[in-house]
Design an enzyme around this catalytic site. Structure first.
Site, short mmCIF file in Angstrom:
data_model
loop_
_atom_site.label_atom_id
_atom_site.label_comp_id
_atom_site.label_asym_id
_atom_site.label_seq_id
_atom_site.Cartn_x
_atom_site.Cartn_y
_atom_site.Cartn_z
N ASP A 1 52.09 36.19 44.74
CA ASP A 1 53.12 36.43 43.49
C ASP A 1 53.58 38.00 43.32
O ASP A 1 54.67 38.12 42.60
CB ASP A 1 52.87 35.74 42.19
CG ASP A 1 51.64 36.48 41.56
OD1 ASP A 1 51.03 37.38 42.30
OD2 ASP A 1 51.24 36.03 40.63
N SER A 2 53.04 38.88 44.20
CA SER A 2 53.35 40.31 44.05
C SER A 2 55.11 40.36 44.49
O SER A 2 55.60 41.47 44.70
CB SER A 2 52.60 41.17 44.89
OG SER A 2 52.42 40.57 46.04
N ASP B 1 50.12 31.68 46.70
CA ASP B 1 49.72 32.12 45.37
C ASP B 1 50.27 31.07 44.29
O ASP B 1 51.40 30.78 44.25
CB ASP B 1 50.23 33.43 45.30
CG ASP B 1 49.30 34.43 44.41
OD1 ASP B 1 48.20 33.83 44.12
OD2 ASP B 1 49.45 35.52 44.09
N LYS C 1 45.85 30.17 46.01
CA LYS C 1 45.01 31.22 45.16
C LYS C 1 45.27 31.13 43.74
O LYS C 1 46.55 31.03 43.47
CB LYS C 1 45.21 32.57 45.86
CG LYS C 1 44.68 33.67 45.05
CD LYS C 1 44.87 35.12 45.86
CE LYS C 1 46.02 36.03 45.58
NZ LYS C 1 46.27 36.19 44.13
N GLU D 1 44.41 33.06 39.60
CA GLU D 1 43.79 34.30 38.97
C GLU D 1 42.75 33.48 38.05
O GLU D 1 43.24 32.67 37.12
CB GLU D 1 44.56 35.11 38.62
CG GLU D 1 45.44 35.90 39.68
CD GLU D 1 46.40 36.80 38.93
OE1 GLU D 1 46.51 36.97 37.85
OE2 GLU D 1 47.21 37.19 39.56
N GLU E 1 40.09 42.75 42.81
CA GLU E 1 41.40 44.01 42.59
C GLU E 1 40.83 45.00 41.59
O GLU E 1 40.38 44.69 40.40
CB GLU E 1 42.66 43.19 42.34
CG GLU E 1 43.72 44.04 42.60
CD GLU E 1 45.20 43.48 42.18
OE1 GLU E 1 45.09 42.40 42.32
OE2 GLU E 1 45.95 44.49 42.12
O1 KIV Z 1 50.23 38.80 44.87
C1 KIV Z 1 49.60 39.42 45.18
O2 KIV Z 1 49.80 40.24 46.27
C2 KIV Z 1 47.99 39.47 45.32
C3 KIV Z 1 47.26 40.47 46.09
C4 KIV Z 1 47.22 42.06 45.15
C5 KIV Z 1 45.94 40.40 46.14
O3 KIV Z 1 47.47 38.90 44.62
#
Ligand code: KIV
Length: 287
Positions: free
Chosen positions: A42-43, A81, A111, A113, A180
């Protein structure tokens, strides 16, 4: 690479790498490289969409970006994500959205969090048959709660809480954990405390895998460079130089040269002629 290989790598003490991609072309470049795992993170909020945080990203945004990555990297393990707000309401909501990511994109796992507070959601998704990768330490979706983008686990208490979180989500069923922005000694301790691989980003050398955002490691993203990012290439500079050369040659008239033009002779269109000067019979043939 399959979910089982993550454990195999850790058990055999073999390191591996994990990078981001958010589009077809980048995914196909990673697919051609030695990197083993792709994250459609989600970055993309910051890197692709220009937001200042990850919280605005939606399920639709994620699905839109994961699909072309799956197409571009058929030989690479792909992680999708879960965006903020797509799994924190209930176990039912978490399963429904995890199902969507897998079903609508073809990615290999999801993934999410969070530690102890997300253990029930992790367990529910794993029981529904979907592999889950955890994410601890600096969790970008909840940075306002953490007081900003800052190193986590830097007191003995917060470090102990991180290890507790890792053990709890391991019990809940994660097959690996992204860690992280934590001190190297805490990451080392976590990698020893859990059996599943710890995938570090800003977590020092003593973890099982190194993670970086591709646009950071290639020197493409220009807004911000975290301390833990090493730029292994300077693609942004090369891209700006390429664009400037295109601009320069266009203004000079040296681009496009015959090499980059279609040079077939068309009767009536000899050099210098324009449509008004075409002979009648040529016009009839053309229209
Ligand atoms: O969204 C992302 O790029 C991440 C990485 C920082 C691991 O979660």
């Amino acid at each position: 690479m399959t979910v089982l290989d993550f454990q195999k790598y850790k058990d055999e003490g073999k390191k591996f790498t994990y990078v981001t991609a958010y589009d077809y072309t980048t995914a196909s470049i990673v697919n051609d490289s030695e990197c083993e795992v792709i994250l459609v993170g989600d970055s993309l909020a910051m890197v692709m969409l220009g937001y200042t945080s990850t919280t605005a990203v939606t399920m639709e945004d994620m699905i839109h970006h994961i699909r072309p990555v799956v197409k571009g990297a058929p030989n690479t393990f792909i992680v999708g994500d879960m965006p903020f707000g797509s799994y924190n309401v209930s176990c039912e909501q978490a399963i429904a959205n995890a199902n969507r990511l897998i079903k609508e994109t073809g990615c290999d796992c999801i993934k999410l969090e969070g530690g102890i507070e997300m253990a029930d959601k992790i367990e529910a998704i794993v029981k529904a048959g979907i592999p889950v990768m955890g994410h601890l330490g600096l969790t970008p979706q909840t940075t306002s709660q953490l007081g900003g983008f800052r190193v986590q686990g830097s007191t003995p208490e917060s470090a102990a809480k991180l290890i507790e979180d890792a053990k709890t989500i391991e019990k809940a069923g994660v097959f690996s954990i992204v860690l992280e922005c934590v001190p190297s000694c805490v990451a080392r301790a976590m990698a020893k405390a859990v059996k599943v691989p710890v995938l570090g980003i800003g977590a020092g050398p003593d973890v099982d895998c190194q993670v970086l955002v591709t646009q950071d490691l290639l020197g493409m993203y220009g807004d911000f460079k975290p301390k833990f990012v090493k730029q292994f290439a300077q693609i942004r500079t090369a891209m700006v130089e390429g664009l400037n050369q295109f601009h320069k040659e266009t203004l000079e008239g040296t681009f496009p040269s015959p090499e980059f033009s279609f040079n077939a002779k068309v009767p009536g269109y000899e050099e210098g002629a324009c449509a008004g000067e075409l002979k009648e019979e040529v016009l009839k043939k053309l229209y």
